[in-house]
Design an enzyme around this catalytic site. Structure first.
Site, PDB file in Angstrom:
ATOM      1  N   THR A 185     135.920  64.664   5.839  1.00  0.00           N
ATOM      2  CA  THR A 185     135.591  65.368   4.968  1.00  0.00           C
ATOM      3  C   THR A 185     136.582  65.482   3.776  1.00  0.00           C
ATOM      4  OG1 THR A 185     136.686  67.393   6.009  1.00  0.00           O
ATOM      5  CG2 THR A 185     134.201  66.920   6.519  1.00  0.00           C
ATOM      6  N   GLU A 330     128.956  66.666   7.374  1.00  0.00           N
ATOM      7  CA  GLU A 330     129.013  67.176   8.718  1.00  0.00           C
ATOM      8  C   GLU A 330     127.130  67.121   9.039  1.00  0.00           C
ATOM      9  OE1 GLU A 330     130.757  68.620   6.594  1.00  0.00           O
ATOM     10  OE2 GLU A 330     132.462  69.598   7.625  1.00  0.00           O
ATOM     11  N   LYS A 439     133.563  87.435  -7.333  1.00  0.00           N
ATOM     12  CA  LYS A 439     133.311  88.802  -6.812  1.00  0.00           C
ATOM     13  C   LYS A 439     133.739  89.623  -7.907  1.00  0.00           C
ATOM     14  CE  LYS A 439     133.579  86.147  -2.645  1.00  0.00           C
ATOM     15  NZ  LYS A 439     134.302  85.357  -2.699  1.00  0.00           N
ATOM     16  N   TRP A 444     128.163  89.971  -7.115  1.00  0.00           N
ATOM     17  CA  TRP A 444     128.462  88.586  -6.845  1.00  0.00           C
ATOM     18  C   TRP A 444     127.719  87.807  -7.984  1.00  0.00           C
ATOM     19  CZ3 TRP A 444     127.924  86.561  -1.328  1.00  0.00           C
ATOM     20  CH2 TRP A 444     128.799  87.472  -0.432  1.00  0.00           C
TER      21      TRP A 444
END
Ligand code: AMP
Length: 535
Positions: A185, A330, A439, A444
């Protein structure tokens, strides 16, 4: 009672064996690093993959040994995919765009025994070779005539190695859960982590990629992966090609608008796949040069959110269907795909585009759910948002020699780190990466939503929104844009564009205009870099 079917193992060698038998004269066309276009058939690919396996055996490579590649999308790289995995070793693709220190870390961590490199990357290999602890030989993927001068003593020539082998290597039979390929990754936080795909997961994923509802691969199609073979195995497409008899066109190192357009037109490409940054470049090239690819029907775009303006441009200006895909390394990588339902295909444009900016519905094989901070499952009402968790036969359960053994939750789900909604029809919509959400004063703010809006402004080429620390609100959004050539909007114009389209409190406080946005190894905007720059 058990079923009474044969227990034949799903092996990667079976894909190319099938392709060479059933579609023996299908073509693989590659733009080479050396320059000329190279063309041969699936039968040739099979024979040469066996020569690769023979050459590796002659060099003392055994089952489970890791073999690294630093290469573009081209026929020799495909031969390594089948030859290395087919003989039971592990094909480890390296991303040449990573920082050399990361490459050194990854090669040493994987304990690769051989490194295959395209000519392009030899200077990079020469620079890091002294720090590689396990690499015994470096194979340059070219012929004797093109072998370069080098200070490296352990250099081998790919074509010389193959020429010493017949194509009568017999693919071994082994457990389908054996490791087949390895991909690290990008490691934006901490060290890169190794994702180790199995033969079984790769073959099942190839079935998925081929489906009509995904890439619709078949003998009638010609596919060009712009997505590199070092980015999650080009999204598994090289495995799906011999399974379906699809003609494969490989762009090599020439990924600019002119070269891609020329190759796609010369070979009649019908479908392709890549990240949004590639397509914004290509769309601009087509507009500026009044050209396009009339044979192109489908483009799978994923890796980061597809801006609405891109869906619209492909549809309205060029008549090409965008299928947004979502996934991660993944996940091999495909998790969901956005394909319109028959009734949605005839809906007004704006309604269709509203659906197409979502990341789509789960493909068969991947289960998805969203959970709140306590891990409680949230409703699929298109409103509730929470962390997306997945499970399935091509989803990782652990990292290669991982320090954190427990990557799954107690019920066996993989936490993706993405925040999403899922609606009653199953359409999943990514709001943000958890770490990119802004935030602000207890609310949000979705950076993806603001970026999408900014990119629909006629002067904006690329946009990124990050949260910057704020004493009163904790964080406030900052807009960073790369403008189109010759565009010169004012800050007020850019920020005023959001008015009425999102809640006032989520409109960015400021905008910075830049020449270039930092782009990472897999073509995504690097928000960690931006956060450092504008902290
Ligand atoms: P990688 O493993 O480098 O392919 O990165 C996987 C991550 O890319 C995902 O967890 C998402 O955050 C992001 N990603 C991939 N596809 C999309 C998409 N279509 N829309 C938004 N984010 C995406």
């Amino acid at each position: 009672m058990q079923g009474l079917m044969m227990d034949r193992q799903l092996l990667i060698s079976s894909l190319i064996e099938h392709g060479a038998k059933v579609y023996h004269d299908r073509e693989i066309v590659s733009r080479t690093v050396e320059g000329p276009i190279h063309r041969y058939t699936f039968a040739d690919l099979h024979g040469r993959s066996k020569q690769v396996a023979g050459a590796l055996t002659a060099l003392g490579i055994k089952a489970a040994d890791r073999i690294a590649t630093l290469a573009w999308n081209g026929y020799r790289h495909v031969e390594l995919y089948f030859g290395v995995s087919g003989m039971e070793a592990v094909c480890h693709t390296l991303n040449p765009r990573l920082h050399p220190s990361q490459l050194i870390y990854i090669l040493n961590h994987a304990e690769d025994r051989l490194l295959f490199t395209d000519l392009t990357f030899l200077p990079l290999v020469e620079a890091i070779a002294g720090q590689l602890k396990t690499v015994e030989g470096i194979v340059v993927m070219t012929d004797a005539d093109h072998m370069p001068e080098s200070k490296l003593s352990n250099l081998l020539c790919y074509e010389d190695l193959l020429s010493e082998q017949d194509d009568d290597f017999v693919w071994p039979d082994f457990d389908e859960n054996t490791a087949a390929s390895l991909c690290y990754t990008s490691g934006t936080t901490g060290n890169p982590k190794g994702v180790l795909f199995s033969h079984r997961s790769s073959v099942l994923h190839a079935f998925c990629v081929s489906l009509p509802a995904v890439l619709a691969l078949s003998e009638s199609e010609t596919f060009l992966p712009v997505v590199p073979m070092f980015h999650v195995n080009a999204w598994g497409t090289p495995y799906a090609i011999p399974m379906t008899g699809t003609k494969l066109v490989m762009p090599g190192p020439a990924l600019d608008g002119a070269s891609l357009t020329e190759l796609m037109n010369a070979e009649g490409v019908t479908s392709t796949a890549g990240v949004p940054t590639v397509w914004s470049g290509l769309l601009n090239y087509w507009r500026e040069h009044d050209t396009s690819v009339p044979t192109l029907k489908i483009t799978i775009i994923g890796g980061s959110a597809v801006p609405r303006s891109m869906v619209e441009a492909f549809d309205k200006e060029f008549g090409i269907e965008v299928r947004q895909g979502w996934g991660m390394t993944e996940m091999s990588p495909i998790g969901s795909i956005n394909i319109l339902k028959p009734e949605q295909r005839v809906a007004p444009d704006t309604e269709r585009y509203d659906i197409q900016v979502r990341q789509g519905r789960a493909v068969y094989g991947v289960e998805m759910k969203i959970v709140d901070a306590e891990g409680k499952t949230l409703p699929c009402d298109g409103k509730a948002f929470g962390e997306l968790k997945v499970r399935g036969p091509w989803v990782s359960r652990a990292y290669y020699c991982g320090e954190e053994d427990e990557v799954l939750d107690s019920e066996g789900w993989f936490p993706t780190g993405d925040v999403a909604t899922i609606d009653a029809d199953g359409y999943m919509h990514i709001t943000d990466r958890i770490k990119d959400l802004i935030k602000s004063g207890g609310e949000w703010i979705s950076s993806i939503e603001l970026e999408n809006l900014a990119m629909s402004h006629p002067d904006v080429m690329q946009a990124a929104v990050i949260g910057i620390p704020d004493e009163k609100w904790a964080e406030r959004p900052l807009l960073i844009v790369k403008l189109k050539a010759e565009a010169a909007p004012s800050k007020e114009d850019l920020l005023g564009f959001f008015k009425g389209k999102v809640a006032d409190w989520s409109i960015p406080d400021d905008v910075v205009m830049v020449e270039e946005l930092p782009i990472g190894g897999t073509g995504k905007v690097q928000k960690t870099e931006l956060r450092k720059m504008y902290a």
